[in-house]
Design an enzyme around this catalytic site. Structure first.
Site, PDB file in Angstrom:
ATOM      1  N   ASP A 297      17.898  -6.394  -8.629  1.00 15.98           N
ATOM      2  CA  ASP A 297      18.376  -5.055  -8.960  1.00 15.98           C
ATOM      3  C   ASP A 297      18.660  -4.330  -7.645  1.00 15.98           C
ATOM      4  O   ASP A 297      18.331  -4.807  -6.557  1.00 15.98           O
ATOM      5  CB  ASP A 297      17.382  -4.292  -9.843  1.00 15.98           C
ATOM      6  CG  ASP A 297      18.096  -3.189 -10.641  1.00 15.98           C
ATOM      7  OD1 ASP A 297      19.233  -2.835 -10.279  1.00 15.98           O
ATOM      8  OD2 ASP A 297      17.513  -2.677 -11.612  1.00 15.98           O
TER       9      ASP A 297
HETATM   10  C1  NOJ Z   1      20.170  -0.183 -11.050  1.00 21.45           C
HETATM   11  C2  NOJ Z   1      19.931  -0.492 -12.487  1.00 21.45           C
HETATM   12  O1  NOJ Z   1      18.557  -0.644 -12.741  1.00 21.45           O
HETATM   13  C3  NOJ Z   1      20.662  -1.723 -12.958  1.00 21.45           C
HETATM   14  O2  NOJ Z   1      20.478  -1.869 -14.339  1.00 21.45           O
HETATM   15  C4  NOJ Z   1      22.109  -1.625 -12.599  1.00 21.45           C
HETATM   16  O3  NOJ Z   1      22.818  -2.708 -13.138  1.00 21.45           O
HETATM   17  C5  NOJ Z   1      22.219  -1.555 -11.098  1.00 21.45           C
HETATM   18  N1  NOJ Z   1      21.545  -0.357 -10.625  1.00 21.45           N
HETATM   19  C6  NOJ Z   1      23.658  -1.557 -10.613  1.00 21.45           C
HETATM   20  O4  NOJ Z   1      24.263  -0.365 -10.887  1.00 21.45           O
END
Ligand code: NOJ
Length: 756
Positions: A297
């Site tokens: 993430d």
């Molecule tokens: C953080 C989020 O938790 C995740 O779900 C997302 O896909 C990413 N950022 C990218 O934007």
């Protein structure tokens, strides 16, 4: 298969679930297509260590950050890194022209010309927006959900995107957590089915087609169990919850051939998911045989320092790579340190090769090596964005997502010829909030508002705002923290209500009051909306409350006083049309809650499939499991939703038949109009080696019935539904008595039993 023999040998069978046990850590390749495997090997053999590490590096684009922007000036090297072949993927670059420009640098200026994969959070539509995922889930309509994901993929692919960070398959039981809007609710069975429908919609039958994109099951694992519903918070859960609640939607995603999995920000039982070898290497890629790749993430590799798990960024890179996190999103950890770590012998080059094989395989399967610009056709983009067919699909999805929570004396549907209709509430005139959160590519002000929807359906009304939901600037990066306290427009709204026959009050949350980083401790109506509702009620009790919100709300006063309540979530682009059709009976609501609505935020986490406790009831005494100031019951239970017609359930039967339990029940439409119903099947394993929840959803069917028509609904329970994971993580089916329950929601059920 016979239950008895399974039980006698003490069945331990992950194979029963069809998840397989093949170790994927092999050199034979990860694609079903042998030619792709050969191509991957050939390319891999030409790559330098730095180029391999480059494939494991993902950068954010130059705008639209969906996480904290890097502060240390790393971004300035991105172009150079692209040309060096050190970037395998970008996120948040979109538009056929923009993607083409970036792809050109990778393909035409780097030594090996390996195309990048472009990722984006395509969560509930791209430009044309469907209801928020929690809303869609209320439809319990897997075909419609699949179609909605198809529409999202078509538009996203037309803008150069070939990979979405969806579906979020995190189960969550806590309405305080803002990201419940992005998931399928609290139930693992429903959540698994919905996750699969979304994956099938995004990926289609042919990943290389120019209207399909790779999906990503996220966040592995446990992110939905953040303590106290506070985003990014600690997760500490036991084996039973992990195996029976959190893991199954991921296993179902793997069965549906999901191409990627995202790990998560959180610490899970003391070990950050991103650095968790057991989760990623042993379980996901090992025991479950996942052949795709794992993306971290945003910055989750780097955050292992804050968690107190990695001493510095270099160690974070080492831990994450060794744990099986294949691609680093915005931590700059791999690109800076991984080559050195290999040279120092701290990370095996074989593990780097394994990660790169996985990433290249998905790129080949997407067809990016055949034509890196296949998703970059500006004319296609123009034709497909906001296509009329897409609007029709999201309208259909919106109509199916509405849940009727209360309808005393059949206040709804309203009569179109009714003369004096008042509409009150800022959300009625809002063209942005109904789009919901998590919509990075969408345009503000593109939803059909409720007022516009009423006009489109020739409904005459008078409008007064009454109160704003929030004040100040709001946006994806700007939290809605300032609740409105201004009551200066109450008087006008009250005067209007006094002279009207019926009052439609559109109240709820701002679209950005849920989503990532938007946890709440108060899950009532924000601002002064509750007060407005009570003031209007004093002068006119004939109120239809239309709720717009991204999470379950606790609204005990409204439930006790307001005769009709319609839950509309945030229904996306076609919101106002869907709401107008539902209010006036052109759509008979058929949605069922995918998440329990509490009476009081302090009941959270609250969910239907809880354990019984040793003291579930107490007569008049005090020594039982309860609150002294609030009921244990929810305001609205999981699976709940009314209709403009009524359904009667009768003649429940269940019997063991060879290796299955056959269940049937008759459902009759006893009302005056046609309607859709979702018959829900629950089981309770009454005594087991690990206690089972009081009820677990194990089947459902949605169908339509004309007035007076009946249907025999039939279900089959196999060992897959009757078994569970014990505390060793083994799947077992045990002998004994099972309650079998079927009904219209998780509380209102007929009950019988069988003995296995
Ligand atoms: C953080 C989020 O938790 C995740 O779900 C997302 O896909 C990413 N950022 C990218 O934007």
């Amino acid at each position: 298969m016979n239950f008895k023999s399974l039980i006698n040998v003490g069945l331990i069978a992950t194979t029963l679930l069809g998840v397989g046990c093949t170790s994927s850590a092999n050199n034979r390749g990860y694609s079903k297509d042998a030619e792709i495997n050969t191509k991957v090997e050939m390319l891999l053999s030409k790559m330098t260590l730095e180029e391999k590490v480059g494939q494991m590096n993902q950068y954010n684009g130059f705008y639209d950050a969906t996480g904290p922007a890097p502060s240390d000036g790393d971004a300035k090297n991105k172009y150079e890194h692209l040309r060096n072949g050190w970037v395998g993927s970008m996120l948040n670059v979109r538009g056929a022209k923009e993607v083409r420009a970036m792809q050109k640098m990778a393909v035409e200026e780097s030594r090996l010309g390996i195309p990048m994969i472009f990722g984006l959070d395509v969560i509930h539509g791209h430009k044309t927006l469907a209801p928020i995922p929690l809303g869609e889930s209320a439809s319990w309509d897997l075909e419609a959900i699949k179609k909605s994901a198809q529409v999202a993929a078509t538009e996203a692919a037309a803008e150069g995107i070939n990979w979405t960070f969806a579906p979020m398959v995190d189960i969550s039981r806590d309405a305080r957590w803002g990201r419940v809007m992005e998931g399928a609710g609290e139930d693992t069975y429903l959540g698994s089915k919905i996750g699969v429908a979304r994956i099938q919609g995004f990926q289609g039958d042919d990943l290389s087609a120019n209207n399909t994109i790779a999906a990503c099951a996220k966040h592995f694992a446990g992110y939905g169990f953040a303590e106290a519903g506070r985003d990014y918070n600690t997760v500490d859960v036991g084996t039973s919850t992990l195996y029976n609640v959190i893991f199954p939607p991921f296993q179902a995603a793997l069965d549906a051939d999901v191409k990627t999995v995202m790990n998560s920000f959180n610490i899970l039982n003391g070990v950050p998911a991103t650095g968790n070898k057991w989760l990623q290497r042993d379980l996901l890629k090992g025991k479950w045989g996942f052949n795709g790749f794992v993306i971290s993430d945003w910055g989750s590799c780097m955050e292992m320092m804050a968690h107190g798990f990695a001493a510095d960024l270099k160690e974070a890179a080492e831990l994450a790579a060794n744990a099986g996190s294949d691609m680093d999103m915005e931590s700059y950890a791999y690109v800076k340190h991984l080559s050195t770590l290999v040279k120092e012998g701290k990370v095996n080059e074989a593990d780097i090769d394994d990660a790169v094989r996985r990433i290249l395989t998905v790129k080949y399967e997407l067809g990016l090596f055949d034509d890196p610009y296949k998703y970059c056709d500006e004319q296609r983009e123009q034709e497909l964005i906001y296509h009329e067919d897409h609007k029709a699909a999201v309208l259909d999805m919106a109509l199916k997502s509405v849940v009727l929570l209360k309808n005393d004396k059949q206040v709804l549907p309203l009569d179109k010829s009714q003369k004096k209709i008042a509409v009150i509430g800022a959300l009625a005139d809002d063209k942005t909030s109904p789009l919901g959160s998590w919509r990075v590519a969408s345009d503000d002000n593109t939803a059909v508002s409720v007022l516009e929807g009423l006009k489109n359906h020739n409904i005459k009304y008078t409008y007064a705002k009454g109160a704003d939901v929030s004040v100040g600037d709001v946006g994806f990066q700007i939290p809605v923290t300032i609740n409105n306290t201004d009551k200066s427009e109450f008087a006008e709204a009250i005067a209007l209500a006094r002279k009207s026959e019926v009052v439609v009050m559109v109240l709820g949350e701002h679209g950005y009051q849920s989503g990532e980083g938007r946890s709440r401790t108060n899950i009532g109506l924000p601002g002064v909306q509750q007060e407005l509702l009570e003031e209007v009620y004093k002068v006119n009790q004939n109120i239809v409350l239309v709720l717009m919100n991204g999470r379950p709300l606790a609204l005990p006063w409204a439930d006790a006083h307001i005769p009709a309540i319609l839950e509309t979530w945030q229904l996306g682009t076609e919101s106002g049309n869907a709401i107008a059709k539902t209010l006036f009976g052109d759509n008979n609501p058929s949605g069922k809650l995918p998440m329990t609505f509490p009476r009081n935020v302090a009941q959270c986490p609250i969910y239907y499939n809880h354990y019984n406790t040793g003291r579930p009831t107490g007569g008049n005494g005090v020594f039982w499991s309860h609150y002294i100031d609030e009921s244990n019951d929810p305001l609205y239970p999981f699976g709940f939703g009314l209709s403009y017609t009524s359904f009667e359930y009768s003649n429940l039967k269940a019997k063991v038949d060879g290796d299955v339990v056959k269940v049937s029940i008759t459902v009759k439409n006893t009302g005056k109009v046609a309607g859709q119903e979702v018959a829900q099947l629950y089981i309770h394993d009454k005594a087991a080696s690990v206690a089972r929840p009081i009820k677990e959803l194990k089947g459902f069917e949605k169908f339509e019935l004309a007035p007076n028509d009946s249907k025999l609904v039939e279900f089959e329970l196999t060992s897959k539904e009757l078994g569970f994971y014990n505390n060793e993580g083994e799947f077992v089916v045990e002998a004994g008595d099972f309650d079998i329950m079927v009904g219209t929601d998780s509380q209102n059920v007929s009950i019988t039993s069988v003995t296995l």
